[in-house]
Design an enzyme around this catalytic site. Sequence first.
Site, short mmCIF file in Angstrom:
data_model
loop_
_atom_site.label_atom_id
_atom_site.label_comp_id
_atom_site.label_asym_id
_atom_site.label_seq_id
_atom_site.Cartn_x
_atom_site.Cartn_y
_atom_site.Cartn_z
N ASP A 96 -0.36 4.42 0.82
CA ASP A 96 -0.76 5.44 1.78
C ASP A 96 -0.03 5.23 3.11
O ASP A 96 0.48 4.12 3.39
CB ASP A 96 -2.28 5.44 1.98
CG ASP A 96 -2.80 4.15 2.62
OD1 ASP A 96 -2.31 3.06 2.24
OD2 ASP A 96 -3.69 4.22 3.48
N HIS A 122 3.94 3.47 12.36
CA HIS A 122 2.86 4.31 12.90
C HIS A 122 3.36 5.28 13.95
O HIS A 122 2.63 6.21 14.32
CB HIS A 122 1.71 3.48 13.49
CG HIS A 122 0.95 2.70 12.49
ND1 HIS A 122 -0.36 2.29 12.69
CD2 HIS A 122 1.28 2.24 11.26
CE1 HIS A 122 -0.78 1.60 11.64
NE2 HIS A 122 0.21 1.56 10.75
N HIS A 163 0.85 -1.20 0.00
CA HIS A 163 0.00 0.00 0.00
C HIS A 163 0.88 1.24 0.00
O HIS A 163 1.96 1.26 0.59
CB HIS A 163 -0.99 0.00 1.18
CG HIS A 163 -0.37 0.03 2.55
ND1 HIS A 163 -0.03 1.20 3.19
CD2 HIS A 163 -0.04 -0.97 3.40
CE1 HIS A 163 0.47 0.92 4.39
NE2 HIS A 163 0.48 -0.39 4.54
N ASP A 182 6.63 1.21 6.23
CA ASP A 182 5.21 0.85 6.15
C ASP A 182 4.49 1.81 5.22
O ASP A 182 3.99 2.84 5.66
CB ASP A 182 4.61 0.90 7.55
CG ASP A 182 3.16 0.47 7.60
OD1 ASP A 182 2.70 -0.20 6.66
OD2 ASP A 182 2.48 0.83 8.58
N GLU A 239 -5.11 1.60 2.90
CA GLU A 239 -4.96 0.57 3.93
C GLU A 239 -4.96 1.18 5.32
O GLU A 239 -5.50 0.60 6.27
CB GLU A 239 -3.67 -0.22 3.68
CG GLU A 239 -3.56 -1.49 4.53
CD GLU A 239 -2.99 -1.26 5.92
OE1 GLU A 239 -3.22 -2.11 6.81
OE2 GLU A 239 -2.32 -0.23 6.13
N GLU A 240 -4.35 2.35 5.46
CA GLU A 240 -4.23 2.96 6.78
C GLU A 240 -5.54 3.54 7.31
O GLU A 240 -5.59 3.98 8.47
CB GLU A 240 -3.15 4.05 6.76
CG GLU A 240 -1.75 3.55 6.41
CD GLU A 240 -1.12 2.63 7.45
OE1 GLU A 240 -1.83 2.23 8.39
OE2 GLU A 240 0.07 2.32 7.31
#
Length: 456
Positions: free
Chosen positions: A96, A423, A94, A127, A158-159
Amino acid sequence: MSEPAVPASLSDLRETVRGLMPQLRADLEALTRIPSVSLPAFDQSHVDASAEATAELLRAEGLDVEIVREGGAPAVIAHIDGPEGAPTVMLYAHHDVQPPGDEADWESAPFEPTERDGRLYGRGAADDKAGIMAHIAALRAHRGNLPVGVTVFVEGEEEVGSDSLMTILERHGDKLAADAIVLADSTNWEIGTPALTTTLRGLIRVVVTVSTLDHGIHSGMFGGAVPDAVTALVRLISTLHDEDGNVTVAGLKSGEAADLDFSEERLREESGLLDGVSTIGSGSLLSRMWTKPSLTTIGINAPSVEKSSNTLVPTASAKLSMRIAPDENPQDAFAALEKHLLDNAPWGARVEVSLDDQGAGFAADVDGPIYDEARAAFADAWGTEPVDIGVGGSIPFVAAFAERFPDAAILVTGVEDPDTRAHGANESLHLGEFENVCVAEAALFARLGARASEPA
């Protein structure tokens, strides 16, 4: 277990990938500089730019590329045929990213990739833009002589929960069908030890609201006889764990994790657990984090300390995040949690429970020739056998792929390690491990191609 294939070109792949690393890193840094935060409060033109940059990288490798939207952020779908009779591998990542948070917590600017001590720091550097580049690396390593067919699917939301993923799978699923699916959004066991993620916990998120009054009243006049909602909420939340910290919700499934060496000292170091604070729960640490249910209070709506007054609060709410066993049905888990909260309302308080989000877990069937080749490819790259791990976090899209493509071997891999801090502030990618990930994926292509060309 079948004997893995050994392609003739395997000995050259590591040197090929090593020669590609400077450009791979440059392309990764360029992707990382795009602040493609998919939360609606952020400028979504950056998500569009990230999709287009990803598409351009894939076009440069000769793939047919399209950018699709099904009500959400743009996703990239690309394909290139392999030799006749060769299997097709679908590669997921992903583009994003999470918000950077407070930039004061970062040692370097979150969207300016910076190397320190062999790690590349930046939001999305691991990520999951490194996942995109691992797929690009495998394509480049076989440029002009691809041993398998390849489809690439790079999601753009996805996030924020992959809300349009099911529609994409419904409308574009035929383009994504494959013999093997590599989902590059997980982690490795430690630096120097690769891993296949074979289980993921599911997720239930609820909002519980407790009411005791129809309006706020003076705490001095009525306190001692009339309960306030905040205290009632706290008492209700306290019923969710026993004295050891195990979840007390009846009827939830629980399992046992793989028997890997994981000490309390490692847990404390990786989690930042304060000195003197004990762990919670019973059973092995990995089972507590991978295969048993957990419950966390992640937010409370109540008067803040700064704005509080001497008032009995009439209503208070909390958001609860419950991770469930990989094979637990999310609806069954919600029903069990809702029943517990309603049955344990203190002092007759009114309790309302609403489902905020849910996601299924995943438990892979890790037998078969594709898994054999994947493990062998990891060993090719790292020089050591991989381990099978679970992950306590939830990645609901994995279950979605498993449901949509039941005959495909699903390989959950990743570029992260225990120090990645995905994150969080100072997210980073270990550059040496990233090279190994690229070699492993290139080796997987070679091995699957060689197996397909063997005489029946």
